[in-house]
Design an enzyme around this catalytic site. Structure first.
Site, PDB file in Angstrom:
ATOM      1  N   THR A 149       1.158  -1.124   0.016  1.00 60.70           N
ATOM      2  CA  THR A 149      -0.328   0.210  -0.096  1.00 60.70           C
ATOM      3  C   THR A 149       0.610   0.960  -0.296  1.00 60.70           C
ATOM      4  O   THR A 149       2.089   1.444   1.072  1.00 60.70           O
ATOM      5  CB  THR A 149      -0.808   0.060   1.062  1.00 60.70           C
ATOM      6  OG1 THR A 149      -1.547  -1.285   1.253  1.00 60.70           O
ATOM      7  CG2 THR A 149      -1.591   1.815   1.528  1.00 60.70           C
ATOM      8  N   ARG A 177     -13.308  -8.600  -0.617  1.00 64.49           N
ATOM      9  CA  ARG A 177     -12.706  -8.449   0.183  1.00 64.49           C
ATOM     10  C   ARG A 177     -11.588  -6.678   0.163  1.00 64.49           C
ATOM     11  O   ARG A 177     -11.600  -6.544  -0.552  1.00 64.49           O
ATOM     12  CB  ARG A 177     -11.002  -9.197   0.039  1.00 64.49           C
ATOM     13  CG  ARG A 177     -10.267 -10.076   0.984  1.00 64.49           C
ATOM     14  CD  ARG A 177      -9.183  -8.402   0.598  1.00 64.49           C
ATOM     15  NE  ARG A 177      -7.666  -8.536   1.852  1.00 64.49           N
ATOM     16  CZ  ARG A 177      -6.320  -7.887   2.170  1.00 64.49           C
ATOM     17  NH1 ARG A 177      -6.825  -6.660   1.271  1.00 64.49           N
ATOM     18  NH2 ARG A 177      -6.023  -8.364   3.153  1.00 64.49           N
ATOM     19  N   GLY A 179      -9.416  -5.071   3.065  1.00 67.48           N
ATOM     20  CA  GLY A 179      -8.251  -5.255   3.836  1.00 67.48           C
ATOM     21  C   GLY A 179      -8.017  -3.513   4.625  1.00 67.48           C
ATOM     22  O   GLY A 179      -9.277  -3.466   5.100  1.00 67.48           O
ATOM     23  N   ASP A 180      -6.950  -3.605   5.856  1.00 69.27           N
ATOM     24  CA  ASP A 180      -7.073  -2.436   6.755  1.00 69.27           C
ATOM     25  C   ASP A 180      -7.553  -1.133   6.548  1.00 69.27           C
ATOM     26  O   ASP A 180      -7.560  -0.440   6.413  1.00 69.27           O
ATOM     27  CB  ASP A 180      -6.021  -3.009   6.785  1.00 69.27           C
ATOM     28  CG  ASP A 180      -4.545  -2.640   6.482  1.00 69.27           C
ATOM     29  OD1 ASP A 180      -4.540  -3.420   5.402  1.00 69.27           O
ATOM     30  OD2 ASP A 180      -3.178  -1.484   6.305  1.00 69.27           O
ATOM     31  N   THR A 200       0.937  -1.467   6.181  1.00 65.89           N
ATOM     32  CA  THR A 200       1.082  -2.207   5.203  1.00 65.89           C
ATOM     33  C   THR A 200       1.242  -3.108   5.479  1.00 65.89           C
ATOM     34  O   THR A 200       1.921  -3.602   6.393  1.00 65.89           O
ATOM     35  CB  THR A 200       2.128  -0.973   4.094  1.00 65.89           C
ATOM     36  OG1 THR A 200       1.442  -1.947   2.848  1.00 65.89           O
ATOM     37  CG2 THR A 200       3.243  -1.134   4.477  1.00 65.89           C
ATOM     38  N   GLY A 203      -3.585  -7.244   5.206  1.00 64.37           N
ATOM     39  CA  GLY A 203      -4.492  -6.741   6.205  1.00 64.37           C
ATOM     40  C   GLY A 203      -5.149  -6.918   7.128  1.00 64.37           C
ATOM     41  O   GLY A 203      -5.581  -6.667   8.670  1.00 64.37           O
TER      42      GLY A 203
HETATM   43  N1  ASP Z   1      -2.655  -3.957   3.494  1.00 62.15           N
HETATM   44  C1  ASP Z   1      -2.513  -3.593   2.138  1.00 62.15           C
HETATM   45  C2  ASP Z   1      -4.377  -4.688   2.458  1.00 62.15           C
HETATM   46  O1  ASP Z   1      -4.438  -6.097   2.944  1.00 62.15           O
HETATM   47  C3  ASP Z   1      -2.067  -5.102   1.199  1.00 62.15           C
HETATM   48  C4  ASP Z   1      -0.808  -3.677   1.120  1.00 62.15           C
HETATM   49  O2  ASP Z   1       0.284  -3.009   2.378  1.00 62.15           O
HETATM   50  O3  ASP Z   1       0.835  -4.870   1.364  1.00 62.15           O
HETATM   51  O4  ASP Z   1      -4.802  -4.865   1.356  1.00 62.15           O
END
Ligand code: ASP
Length: 307
Positions: A149, A177, A179-180, A200, A203
């Protein structure tokens, strides 16, 4: 008062250069953070954000974005958004109403279209070819391949802070889906009176620790940005190990309201920083054996292979 911009991964370096020029020219933290992120959203060489982002299990690119204004605590977020150029810009525009700040899927797309945001098919021929090769493979949530991210934390000369994030999330993720990244408190948080943080990594694990809010609360209790970042990541790592018997890829950036930064990470993690006293610089963070983070300045960016 000085200014600062802190952003995740090597892919953010160009954006940090442009954002620091804006901040030097008296731009707001919000404008600088969005510029930093859009540099990556528009670059198809980076396969986990915006144009060129990697698709979900059905070969479609869905994007997530978030933005928080540290002066007002107002935030906006979009999730599972298809067909638009800049999730972070759309998220930022959502912060100004009192309700409906976090929109997903068709509702987010209808809002973005009505508000006149630029549309774009984010699936490039390269991302499609990679998808066709990998389609149907079991997604390994603990690998770090194909997700990252871009997070940007900014402080402007008026002392205002903000946090912005943008991502295509996990490669080959399930349809729907989230993520965070678009989730306030987990993926991002900013309070100009204290500081800002953004995460990042996987998530599903970051959300278990509500990592960004946690780090900002550690700042509030008197920790430095470095201590807050290291402590938040170390505690979550220990909890995951003790309760679930696993470790995961997690990195966290923290910017204090004095412009100093901190990083916590479980993996090798490049990030970029600039301030009124430091030119844009690429750094490499590594997890130390004692839960501390070892940070080195990168003299030659070509030596860093991870975007
Ligand atoms: N945090 C992001 C997610 O889970 C992916 C990432 O930052 O690598 O969607």
């Amino acid at each position: 008062m000085g200014y600062a911009i802190l952003s995740t991964w090597k892919m953010s370096f160009q954006g940090v250069c442009e954002a620091s020029c804006l901040l030097k020219d008296h731009a707001s933290a919000g404008d600088a953070a969005v510029r930093c992120i859009q540099c990556t959203e528009d670059n198809p060489a980076f396969v986990s954000v915006g144009y060129g982002g990697l698709p979900d299990e059905n070969g479609r690119v869905f994007l997530d974005g978030g933005f928080m204004d540290g002066d007002t605590l107002k935030f906006g977020a979009v999730g599972a958004l298809e067909g638009f150029r800049s999730p972070v810009a759309i998220a930022r525009s959502l912060k100004d109403s009192n309700f409906n700040n976090f929109l997903v899927g068709k509702g987010a797309e209808a809002y973005a279209e009505a508000a006149g945001f630029e549309k774009r098919d984010n699936l490039t021929p390269e991302s499609r070819a990679r998808y066709l090769k990998d389609k149907g493979k079991t997604q390994n949530l603990f690998s770090y391949d194909g997700h990252d991210t871009i997070c940007a934390l900014a402080l402007d000369e008026n002392g205002s802070m903000c946090a912005g994030v943008s991502t295509s999330g996990l490669y080959l993720k399930k349809a729907g889906r989230l993520g965070d990244s678009p989730v306030i408190g987990s993926g991002f948080y900013a309070d100009s009176a204290i500081g800002a943080a953004a995460a990042t990594g996987v998530g599903e694990e970051i959300m278990k620790g509500v990592l960004s809010f946690r780090a900002v609360m550690y700042l509030r209790s008197g920790m430095t940005p470095m201590q807050a970042a290291e402590t938040a990541v170390r505690e979550l790592k220990e909890d995951l190990a003790n309760r679930l018997g696993r470790t995961s890829s997690i990195s966290l950036i923290v910017l204090g309201n004095d412009g100093t930064f901190g990083v916590g990470t479980t993996i090798e993690f490049p990030f970029a920083y600039a301030s009124d006293t430091e030119p844009p610089t690429l750094y490499l963070a590594n997890a130390g054996s004692d839960g501390r983070t070892v940070i080195t300045r990168v003299e030659d960016p070509a030596t860093v292979t991870q975007d």
